[in-house]
Design a protein around this motif. Structure first.
Motif, short mmCIF file in Angstrom:
data_model
loop_
_atom_site.label_atom_id
_atom_site.label_comp_id
_atom_site.label_asym_id
_atom_site.label_seq_id
_atom_site.Cartn_x
_atom_site.Cartn_y
_atom_site.Cartn_z
N GLY A 238 -0.54 1.86 37.12
CA GLY A 238 -1.13 3.15 36.80
C GLY A 238 -0.17 4.31 36.94
N LEU A 239 1.14 4.04 36.93
CA LEU A 239 2.12 5.09 37.17
C LEU A 239 2.59 5.79 35.90
N GLY A 240 2.07 5.39 34.75
CA GLY A 240 2.46 6.03 33.51
C GLY A 240 2.24 5.14 32.31
N LEU A 241 2.62 5.66 31.14
CA LEU A 241 2.54 4.89 29.90
C LEU A 241 3.87 4.18 29.66
N ALA A 242 3.80 2.95 29.17
CA ALA A 242 5.01 2.20 28.86
C ALA A 242 4.98 1.81 27.39
N PHE A 243 6.16 1.68 26.82
CA PHE A 243 6.30 1.25 25.43
C PHE A 243 7.07 -0.07 25.46
N ILE A 244 6.34 -1.17 25.29
CA ILE A 244 6.92 -2.49 25.52
C ILE A 244 6.45 -3.47 24.45
N PRO A 245 7.12 -4.62 24.32
CA PRO A 245 6.66 -5.63 23.36
C PRO A 245 5.26 -6.10 23.71
N GLN A 246 4.42 -6.24 22.69
CA GLN A 246 3.03 -6.60 22.93
C GLN A 246 2.91 -7.98 23.60
N ASP A 247 3.77 -8.93 23.21
CA ASP A 247 3.66 -10.25 23.82
C ASP A 247 3.96 -10.21 25.31
N LEU A 248 4.79 -9.27 25.74
CA LEU A 248 5.10 -9.13 27.15
C LEU A 248 3.89 -8.64 27.94
N ALA A 249 3.07 -7.82 27.30
CA ALA A 249 1.91 -7.23 27.97
C ALA A 249 0.62 -8.01 27.72
N GLU A 250 0.67 -9.05 26.91
CA GLU A 250 -0.54 -9.71 26.42
C GLU A 250 -1.47 -10.19 27.54
N ALA A 251 -0.92 -10.80 28.57
CA ALA A 251 -1.78 -11.31 29.66
C ALA A 251 -2.53 -10.16 30.33
N HIS A 252 -1.85 -9.03 30.52
CA HIS A 252 -2.50 -7.87 31.15
C HIS A 252 -3.50 -7.22 30.19
N LEU A 253 -3.24 -7.26 28.90
CA LEU A 253 -4.20 -6.73 27.93
C LEU A 253 -5.46 -7.58 27.91
N GLN A 254 -5.29 -8.89 27.93
CA GLN A 254 -6.44 -9.79 27.92
C GLN A 254 -7.29 -9.64 29.19
N ALA A 255 -6.62 -9.38 30.31
CA ALA A 255 -7.33 -9.25 31.58
C ALA A 255 -7.91 -7.86 31.80
N GLY A 256 -7.60 -6.92 30.91
CA GLY A 256 -8.13 -5.57 31.05
C GLY A 256 -7.34 -4.68 31.98
N ARG A 257 -6.18 -5.17 32.43
CA ARG A 257 -5.37 -4.34 33.32
C ARG A 257 -4.58 -3.28 32.55
N LEU A 258 -4.40 -3.52 31.24
CA LEU A 258 -3.73 -2.56 30.38
C LEU A 258 -4.53 -2.38 29.10
N GLU A 259 -4.37 -1.22 28.47
CA GLU A 259 -4.98 -0.94 27.18
C GLU A 259 -3.94 -0.32 26.26
N ILE A 260 -4.07 -0.61 24.96
CA ILE A 260 -3.15 -0.06 23.97
C ILE A 260 -3.65 1.29 23.48
N VAL A 261 -2.72 2.23 23.34
CA VAL A 261 -3.03 3.52 22.72
C VAL A 261 -2.12 3.70 21.51
N LEU A 262 -2.51 4.60 20.61
CA LEU A 262 -1.75 4.84 19.38
C LEU A 262 -1.53 3.54 18.62
N ASP A 263 -2.55 2.72 18.59
CA ASP A 263 -2.44 1.38 18.01
C ASP A 263 -2.00 1.41 16.55
N GLU A 264 -2.50 2.39 15.78
CA GLU A 264 -2.16 2.45 14.36
C GLU A 264 -0.70 2.86 14.13
N TRP A 265 -0.02 3.30 15.18
CA TRP A 265 1.38 3.69 15.09
C TRP A 265 2.33 2.55 15.47
N SER A 266 1.77 1.38 15.69
CA SER A 266 2.58 0.21 16.08
C SER A 266 2.50 -0.85 15.00
N LEU A 267 3.46 -0.84 14.08
CA LEU A 267 3.47 -1.82 12.99
C LEU A 267 4.33 -3.03 13.38
#
Length: 307
Positions: A238-267
């Motif tokens: 919770g210390l800030g926003l990070a810009f990282i590869p989605q596969d690196l964050a996938e486990a945390h996204l699935q568990a709800g520990r992270l959420e994606i923002v500006l999704d339409e800006w990530s092609l």
């Protein structure tokens, strides 16, 4: 001249050792007359007689014996090294140096090379973490790993991973306290976690929406790291926003520990490639490593580029 002299001395050594032209010619794959002429030309060039020839035998003169004793160890060493080269040519061995990001090493190279390292114990692989576009030739690397859109055009490139996507992520706790950015310009008012590249520069977040030109946002915040895993951990905390590869964050996204923002800006874009300079005779070890890393396209996959 020196190359001819070495060949001539090699012929002399074989004749002197075998005490005759016939056996020496057979070992060198030459005719008896040809090897006799070679030794004679060597004697003429040196201005001394190296062999005493009779109808029954051939023996070195005193100066010929001296030359034989001096050069024999060197020729033996050369022949031994050439034999070793021939052996290595057919057996995977040697060191391979690869420059790659920590993300590529941990999530792609290590899993793919596990079986390779076990199957070829005489091959060693050195992986150096790097977040910049270094010159792998001047830095003496055998290969590098980068995303497809950042490759130099004069390199051989082999696709080793699926399509990728960089995403801006934050924790639910962070968004509850500071809100969610709705556009790239909103990032300027957020605590963004920086990534320091090997060049010393801070990585600018590259954002692009469908049908629009890519924009680069130079963000700021309290934390800066030089590796993606620390950026990920700080975002989860919770210390800030990070810009990282989605596969690196996938486990945390699935568990709800992270959420994606500006999704339409990530092609999505072409994923990781192994790249290396053109070589006429790559080692067997390197060729096998390339095949071990080569990406196998799933059926019905639409390619965004690559080999």
């Amino acid at each position: 001249m020196a190359r001819d002299t070495l060949s001539d001395i090699t012929a002399f050594v074989h004749v002197a050792r075998e005490r005759g032209f016939t056996k020496a010619a057979g070992k060198l794959g030459l005719s008896q007359s040809a090897i006799s002429q070679i030794v004679k030309k060597l004697e003429d060039r040196l201005g001394v007689q190296l062999l005493v020839r009779t109808t029954r035998s051939v023996a070195p003169t005193e100066i010929g014996e001296r030359l034989l004793q001096k050069v024999s160890p060197y020729l033996d060493g050369i022949e031994a090294e050439l034999a070793a080269v021939n052996e290595v040519r057919d057996r995977p061995t040697g060191k391979i140096r690869i420059s790659a990001s920590d993300h590529a090493i941990n999530e792609l190279l290590l899993p793919k090379l596990t079986a390779f390292m076990r199957d070829y114990p005489d091959v060693s692989v050195e992986m150096i973490t790097d977040h910049g576009l270094i010159d792998i030739i001047s830095e003496r690397y055998d290969a590098g790993v980068r995303y497809g859109e950042t490759l130099a055009k004069d390199m051989i490139a082999v696709r080793i991973g699926p399509d990728a996507r960089m995403v801006a992520v934050g924790s639910p706790d962070y968004f509850e306290r500071y809100g969610r950015p709705e556009s790239p310009s909103d990032l300027q008012s957020h605590n963004c976690i920086g990534l320091r590249q090997t060049s010393g520069r801070l990585y600018a977040w590259e954002l692009q929406r469908e049908g629009e030109t890519e924009i680069k946002v130079q963000v700021g915040g309290q934390l800066i790291f030089n590796n993606s895993y620390s950026c990920l951990g700080a975002a989860v905390a919770g210390l800030g926003l990070a810009f990282i590869p989605q596969d690196l964050a996938e486990a945390h996204l699935q568990a709800g520990r992270l959420e994606i923002v500006l999704d339409e800006w990530s092609l999505p874009f072409p994923g990781f490639y192994l790249y290396y300079p053109t070589v006429t005779q790559p080692s067997l070890a390197f060729s096998l490593l390339v095949e071990a890393l080569r990406y196998q396209w799933p059926e019905r996959t639409i390619r965004l580029g690559g080999k």
